[in-house]
Design an enzyme around this catalytic site. Structure first.
Site, mmCIF file in Angstrom:
data_model
loop_
_atom_site.group_PDB
_atom_site.id
_atom_site.type_symbol
_atom_site.label_atom_id
_atom_site.label_comp_id
_atom_site.label_asym_id
_atom_site.label_seq_id
_atom_site.Cartn_x
_atom_site.Cartn_y
_atom_site.Cartn_z
ATOM 1 N N GLN A 264 0.815 -1.221 0.000
ATOM 2 C CA GLN A 264 0.000 0.000 0.000
ATOM 3 C C GLN A 264 0.849 1.271 0.000
ATOM 4 O O GLN A 264 0.358 2.344 -0.320
ATOM 5 C CB GLN A 264 -0.930 0.030 1.231
ATOM 6 C CG GLN A 264 -2.022 -1.017 1.188
ATOM 7 C CD GLN A 264 -2.899 -0.902 2.415
ATOM 8 O OE1 GLN A 264 -2.578 -1.438 3.458
ATOM 9 N NE2 GLN A 264 -4.004 -0.172 2.302
ATOM 10 N N CYS B 122 -10.624 0.363 3.855
ATOM 11 C CA CYS B 122 -9.218 0.218 3.486
ATOM 12 C C CYS B 122 -8.654 1.582 3.092
ATOM 13 O O CYS B 122 -9.306 2.336 2.377
ATOM 14 C CB CYS B 122 -9.123 -0.740 2.299
ATOM 15 S SG CYS B 122 -7.456 -1.009 1.713
ATOM 16 N N LEU B 123 -7.448 1.890 3.566
ATOM 17 C CA LEU B 123 -6.833 3.183 3.229
ATOM 18 C C LEU B 123 -6.587 3.304 1.718
ATOM 19 O O LEU B 123 -6.488 4.405 1.199
ATOM 20 C CB LEU B 123 -5.514 3.360 3.988
ATOM 21 C CG LEU B 123 -5.639 3.535 5.513
ATOM 22 C CD1 LEU B 123 -4.267 3.541 6.170
ATOM 23 C CD2 LEU B 123 -6.394 4.809 5.857
ATOM 24 N N HIS C 148 -7.363 -9.175 6.290
ATOM 25 C CA HIS C 148 -7.454 -8.088 5.308
ATOM 26 C C HIS C 148 -6.053 -7.657 4.850
ATOM 27 O O HIS C 148 -5.799 -7.506 3.657
ATOM 28 C CB HIS C 148 -8.213 -6.907 5.932
ATOM 29 C CG HIS C 148 -8.281 -5.682 5.076
ATOM 30 N ND1 HIS C 148 -9.449 -5.206 4.538
ATOM 31 C CD2 HIS C 148 -7.308 -4.830 4.657
ATOM 32 C CE1 HIS C 148 -9.190 -4.116 3.820
ATOM 33 N NE2 HIS C 148 -7.902 -3.865 3.884
ATOM 34 N N GLU C 149 -5.142 -7.492 5.809
ATOM 35 C CA GLU C 149 -3.789 -7.012 5.484
ATOM 36 C C GLU C 149 -2.994 -8.072 4.721
ATOM 37 O O GLU C 149 -2.247 -7.743 3.802
ATOM 38 C CB GLU C 149 -3.041 -6.586 6.749
ATOM 39 C CG GLU C 149 -3.672 -5.425 7.522
ATOM 40 C CD GLU C 149 -4.012 -4.223 6.662
ATOM 41 O OE1 GLU C 149 -3.310 -3.968 5.662
ATOM 42 O OE2 GLU C 149 -5.004 -3.534 6.974
ATOM 43 N N HIS D 98 -3.606 -8.091 1.151
ATOM 44 C CA HIS D 98 -2.820 -7.088 0.407
ATOM 45 C C HIS D 98 -1.493 -7.690 -0.067
ATOM 46 O O HIS D 98 -1.019 -7.365 -1.154
ATOM 47 C CB HIS D 98 -2.511 -5.874 1.286
ATOM 48 C CG HIS D 98 -3.626 -4.868 1.369
ATOM 49 N ND1 HIS D 98 -4.143 -4.240 0.264
ATOM 50 C CD2 HIS D 98 -4.322 -4.380 2.421
ATOM 51 C CE1 HIS D 98 -5.102 -3.403 0.639
ATOM 52 N NE2 HIS D 98 -5.244 -3.477 1.945
#
Ligand code: NI
Length: 176
Positions: free
Chosen positions: A51, A93-94, A135-136, A139
């Site tokens: 990210q 999510c960012l 979630h992470e 990524h």
């Protein structure tokens, strides 16, 4: 302290499989520190290295947002050992600003990872931390939560998603 630029949906790095970290050197420690600052500045509970433009298997979670008294924690090369049951939870999510949707995922996880000192750690959770870590780690595998939605949720967020990504978005896995 440095705040890093957060990549948003449509950036190819968010759909790549990140590489394992072989050596925890000063550059990794510096990146982890900057990731923590960036996560906190963005009011996020978690942030993964892709990210912020690094396709490597590291993520940070602000455990203080989850349990009082806890501090931000760094997870390197995380690997699931077990996943069990299923539950639904709201996610954001960012990298997908202002979009929130209900996602179905396994409830309980058992995970191994390296801490910032290179020591192997084992963690089990079935609450919010389990959700954040799943979630992470997605990524790190090039997946975004908006690619995991059921039909109704997909429909509901479509307009908001088009605002961020006007030419539309198809998860890499669904492209031919
Ligand atoms: Ni995210």
């Amino acid at each position: 302290m440095s705040i890093l630029k957060i990549r948003t949906i449509g950036d190819p790095i968010l759909e790549q499989i990140a590489k394992p970290i072989e050596k925890i050197d000063d550059s990794i420690i510096e990146l982890a520190t900057n990731m923590i600052d960036t996560m906190i500045a963005g009011d996020g509970v978690g942030l993964a290295a892709p990210q912020v433009g690094h396709s490597i298997r590291m993520l940070v979670v602000d455990l203080g947002m989850i349990t009082e008294g806890e501090i931000p924690t760094i997870f390197i090369n995380p690997e699931f050992l077990e996943m069990e049951d299923e539950c639904e939870m709201d996610e954001g999510c960012l990298s997908v600003p202002d979009v929130y949707a209900i996602v179905k995922r396994p409830k309980r996880i058992k995970l191994k990872y390296l801490d910032i000192d290179g020591r192997e750690q084992i963690l089990e959770d079935e609450e919010y931390l389990s959700r954040v870590l799943q979630h992470e780690i997605d990524h790190l595998d090039g997946k975004l939560f908006v690619g995991k939605l059921e039909k109704d949720e997909k429909k509901r967020i479509k307009k908001k998603l088009l605002k961020i990504k006007p030419d539309g978005w198809i998860p890499e896995s669904k492209k031919k």
